[in-house]
Scaffold this motif. Structure first.
Motif, PDB file in Angstrom:
ATOM      1  N   VAL A  45     -19.162  15.240  12.856  1.00  0.00           N
ATOM      2  CA  VAL A  45     -18.248  14.611  13.803  1.00  0.00           C
ATOM      3  C   VAL A  45     -18.760  14.877  15.216  1.00  0.00           C
ATOM      4  N   VAL A  46     -18.793  13.835  16.031  1.00  0.00           N
ATOM      5  CA  VAL A  46     -19.115  13.974  17.445  1.00  0.00           C
ATOM      6  C   VAL A  46     -17.860  13.642  18.239  1.00  0.00           C
ATOM      7  N   ALA A  47     -17.429  14.565  19.080  1.00  0.00           N
ATOM      8  CA  ALA A  47     -16.261  14.347  19.930  1.00  0.00           C
ATOM      9  C   ALA A  47     -16.697  14.386  21.390  1.00  0.00           C
ATOM     10  N   VAL A  48     -16.067  13.544  22.197  1.00  0.00           N
ATOM     11  CA  VAL A  48     -16.305  13.564  23.638  1.00  0.00           C
ATOM     12  C   VAL A  48     -15.019  14.041  24.293  1.00  0.00           C
ATOM     13  N   ALA A  49     -15.118  15.165  25.004  1.00  0.00           N
ATOM     14  CA  ALA A  49     -13.929  15.793  25.604  1.00  0.00           C
ATOM     15  C   ALA A  49     -14.295  16.290  26.995  1.00  0.00           C
ATOM     16  N   ALA A  50     -14.152  15.418  27.968  1.00  0.00           N
ATOM     17  CA  ALA A  50     -14.463  15.777  29.347  1.00  0.00           C
ATOM     18  C   ALA A  50     -13.286  16.508  29.979  1.00  0.00           C
ATOM     19  N   GLU A  51     -13.478  16.997  31.200  1.00  0.00           N
ATOM     20  CA  GLU A  51     -12.387  17.591  31.955  1.00  0.00           C
ATOM     21  C   GLU A  51     -11.346  16.523  32.263  1.00  0.00           C
ATOM     22  N   GLY A  52     -10.069  16.888  32.154  1.00  0.00           N
ATOM     23  CA  GLY A  52      -9.029  15.933  32.499  1.00  0.00           C
ATOM     24  C   GLY A  52      -8.048  15.698  31.373  1.00  0.00           C
ATOM     25  N   ALA A  53      -7.181  14.719  31.578  1.00  0.00           N
ATOM     26  CA  ALA A  53      -6.080  14.459  30.646  1.00  0.00           C
ATOM     27  C   ALA A  53      -6.575  14.040  29.270  1.00  0.00           C
ATOM     28  N   GLY A  54      -7.644  13.240  29.212  1.00  0.00           N
ATOM     29  CA  GLY A  54      -8.152  12.781  27.921  1.00  0.00           C
ATOM     30  C   GLY A  54      -8.661  13.931  27.070  1.00  0.00           C
ATOM     31  N   GLY A  55      -9.425  14.838  27.679  1.00  0.00           N
ATOM     32  CA  GLY A  55      -9.919  16.005  26.949  1.00  0.00           C
ATOM     33  C   GLY A  55      -8.792  16.902  26.492  1.00  0.00           C
ATOM     34  N   THR A  56      -7.803  17.080  27.341  1.00  0.00           N
ATOM     35  CA  THR A  56      -6.638  17.889  26.965  1.00  0.00           C
ATOM     36  C   THR A  56      -5.896  17.259  25.790  1.00  0.00           C
ATOM     37  N   ALA A  57      -5.733  15.940  25.832  1.00  0.00           N
ATOM     38  CA  ALA A  57      -5.028  15.246  24.745  1.00  0.00           C
ATOM     39  C   ALA A  57      -5.791  15.325  23.433  1.00  0.00           C
ATOM     40  N   LEU A  58      -7.118  15.513  23.509  1.00  0.00           N
ATOM     41  CA  LEU A  58      -7.926  15.587  22.289  1.00  0.00           C
ATOM     42  C   LEU A  58      -7.888  16.971  21.642  1.00  0.00           C
ATOM     43  N   GLU A  59      -7.414  17.984  22.345  1.00  0.00           N
ATOM     44  CA  GLU A  59      -7.484  19.355  21.832  1.00  0.00           C
ATOM     45  C   GLU A  59      -6.823  19.531  20.462  1.00  0.00           C
ATOM     46  N   PRO A  60      -5.623  18.954  20.199  1.00  0.00           N
ATOM     47  CA  PRO A  60      -5.057  19.096  18.850  1.00  0.00           C
ATOM     48  C   PRO A  60      -5.933  18.465  17.767  1.00  0.00           C
ATOM     49  N   VAL A  61      -6.651  17.397  18.117  1.00  0.00           N
ATOM     50  CA  VAL A  61      -7.560  16.750  17.164  1.00  0.00           C
ATOM     51  C   VAL A  61      -8.747  17.659  16.874  1.00  0.00           C
ATOM     52  N   LEU A  62      -9.285  18.275  17.903  1.00  0.00           N
ATOM     53  CA  LEU A  62     -10.401  19.201  17.708  1.00  0.00           C
ATOM     54  C   LEU A  62      -9.977  20.372  16.824  1.00  0.00           C
ATOM     55  N   GLU A  63      -8.748  20.838  17.018  1.00  0.00           N
ATOM     56  CA  GLU A  63      -8.246  21.939  16.196  1.00  0.00           C
ATOM     57  C   GLU A  63      -8.149  21.520  14.733  1.00  0.00           C
ATOM     58  N   ARG A  64      -7.656  20.327  14.475  1.00  0.00           N
ATOM     59  CA  ARG A  64      -7.569  19.841  13.092  1.00  0.00           C
ATOM     60  C   ARG A  64      -8.953  19.689  12.473  1.00  0.00           C
ATOM     61  N   LEU A  65      -9.908  19.216  13.263  1.00  0.00           N
ATOM     62  CA  LEU A  65     -11.275  19.069  12.755  1.00  0.00           C
ATOM     63  C   LEU A  65     -11.878  20.431  12.410  1.00  0.00           C
ATOM     64  N   ARG A  66     -11.615  21.421  13.246  1.00  0.00           N
ATOM     65  CA  ARG A  66     -12.108  22.771  12.942  1.00  0.00           C
ATOM     66  C   ARG A  66     -11.453  23.313  11.672  1.00  0.00           C
ATOM     67  N   GLU A  67     -10.158  23.047  11.508  1.00  0.00           N
ATOM     68  CA  GLU A  67      -9.457  23.501  10.299  1.00  0.00           C
ATOM     69  C   GLU A  67     -10.070  22.913   9.041  1.00  0.00           C
ATOM     70  N   ARG A  68     -10.572  21.682   9.146  1.00  0.00           N
ATOM     71  CA  ARG A  68     -11.166  21.024   7.983  1.00  0.00           C
ATOM     72  C   ARG A  68     -12.634  21.398   7.804  1.00  0.00           C
ATOM     73  N   GLY A  69     -13.149  22.245   8.668  1.00  0.00           N
ATOM     74  CA  GLY A  69     -14.517  22.726   8.527  1.00  0.00           C
ATOM     75  C   GLY A  69     -15.574  21.716   8.907  1.00  0.00           C
ATOM     76  N   ALA A  70     -15.232  20.730   9.704  1.00  0.00           N
ATOM     77  CA  ALA A  70     -16.189  19.686  10.076  1.00  0.00           C
ATOM     78  C   ALA A  70     -17.344  20.268  10.876  1.00  0.00           C
ATOM     79  N   ASP A  71     -18.514  19.670  10.718  1.00  0.00           N
ATOM     80  CA  ASP A  71     -19.665  19.971  11.561  1.00  0.00           C
ATOM     81  C   ASP A  71     -19.416  19.261  12.892  1.00  0.00           C
ATOM     82  N   LEU A  72     -18.843  19.990  13.846  1.00  0.00           N
ATOM     83  CA  LEU A  72     -18.307  19.397  15.065  1.00  0.00           C
ATOM     84  C   LEU A  72     -19.223  19.622  16.252  1.00  0.00           C
ATOM     85  N   VAL A  73     -19.731  18.520  16.794  1.00  0.00           N
ATOM     86  CA  VAL A  73     -20.506  18.542  18.034  1.00  0.00           C
ATOM     87  C   VAL A  73     -19.642  17.944  19.133  1.00  0.00           C
TER      88      VAL A  73
END
Length: 349
Positions: A259-287
């Motif tokens: 999985v490749v995620a783009v999370a810059a500084e700002g509201a969009g990156g903040t809104a993505l944080e719960p998604v990144l947490e779920r991806l980590r929980e599933r053990g994804a190879d996260l870049v």
């Protein structure tokens, strides 16, 4: 043959040109952009419609975020078949109709632009070919000044479209474009870190699919990155808004899923944080491509320059992802300059 380009040489060269293209827009293009903004202001549009295909569609998606957030202007993305196949003729009085296209030559883009002008819309062409059919059909036009693009995958025209559209929106809200002044230098610094991207590309040499995700201004970035990866390496790449990823597609992510995620500084990156947490929980190879804070929580990543306004970050975000598409393709023994079955001007109707 003597003088014939080696595989990938043209795409690599055009990726490298982008800092110079951004500089050209900021110096040579800005006066025309400001003049065009004054014409648009005088028309006082109540709504905006954006028409595009392919890479330019992702640039239009970026403009949709910009116009709705920065201008408070409702914006829609057109479906050209409503005109070309179904012969619809909507009332477009007081509507700004922007057509974004590298070549300005696709018949459906031209047809929609002609219809929009005939139905009362203020038509604006944003292209890389000043005399294109779309330009000729439009009342206003902006040249993105990227210069000839020879590789089939669009790279420099994409970032040129983004900056041109940002400068237009900034002028419409009364800005002077100064927030973008550092972009050419920052872009050069990002591209100079190509060795980091080469290391990341090795993760996907034998991948069977790739998921990309982001939110906000970065969502068009992952759409464009997925397109580049698919059209050059033929690796299936699925781009999702982080919100949409949680509504079902997350089920296809497991502990071997890249999985490749783009999370810059700002509201969009903040809104993505719960998604990144779920991806980590599933053990994804996260870049993660983005802020140092978001990269720190990933398997690997690419840290973008800090302090860049969130609405300008997509111009830098896409650069390492273009390089990623290039290096994944080269590692698979393919030629990214000339993907199979593609043409520079797509004849859609």
């Amino acid at each position: 043959m003597p003088g014939e380009a080696t595989p990938g040489e043209i795409m690599a060269g055009e990726i490298a040109e982008q800092p110079a293209v951004l500089e050209r827009i900021l110096t040579e293009g800005l006066p025309r952009i400001r003049e065009t903004a004054e014409r648009v202001k005088a028309a006082r549009p109540r709504f905006a419609l954006l028409t595009a295909r392919g890479t330019s569609d992702n640039a239009a998606y970026y403009a949709k975020y910009l116009m709705e957030i920065a201008l408070g202007l409702p914006v829609g993305l057109t479906s050209m078949s409503t005109t070309t196949a179904y012969r619809a003729e909507p009332d477009l009085r007081d509507v700004l109709c922007v057509t974004v296209s590298q070549s300005g030559g696709s018949p459906d883009l031209v047809a929609y632009t002609e219809m929009a002008k005939a139905r009362g819309g203020l038509t604006l062409a944003v292209t890389n070919v000043a005399g294109s059919p779309v330009n000729q059909a439009s009342e206003l036009s902006l040249d993105v000044l990227a210069g000839p693009e020879l590789a089939l995958p669009a790279t420099k025209t994409y970032t040129a479209e983004l900056l041109t559209l940002w400068l237009l929106v900034d002028a419409l809200r009364g800005g002077d474009g100064s927030a973008a002044r550092a972009l050419p230098e920052l872009a050069a610094a990002v591209l100079a870190r190509e060795s980091e991207v080469v290391d990341l590309a090795q993760r996907y040499r034998f991948a069977s699919r790739l998921v990309l995700t982001a939110r906000g201004y970065s969502y068009p970035t992952v759409r464009e990155a997925a397109l580049k990866i698919m059209e050059t390496s033929y690796l299936p790449a699925h781009a999702f808004s982080g919100a949409d990823l949680l509504h079902g597609p997350l089920a296809m992510v497991d502990n071997v899923s890249p999985v490749v995620a783009v999370a810059a500084e700002g509201a969009g990156g903040t809104a993505l944080e719960p998604v990144l947490e779920r991806l980590r929980e599933r053990g994804a190879d996260l870049v993660v491509v983005g802020s140092a804070e978001h990269v720190a929580g990933a398997t690997a990543g690419f840290v973008l320059p800090s302090g860049v306004p969130e609405e300008l970050a997509p111009i830098l975000e896409i650069l390492p992802l273009q390089q990623l598409a290039y290096h994944v393709t080269m590692s698979r023994g393919l030629n990214p300059d000339a993907p199979r079955a593609l043409a520079k001007v797509t004849q859609t109707h």
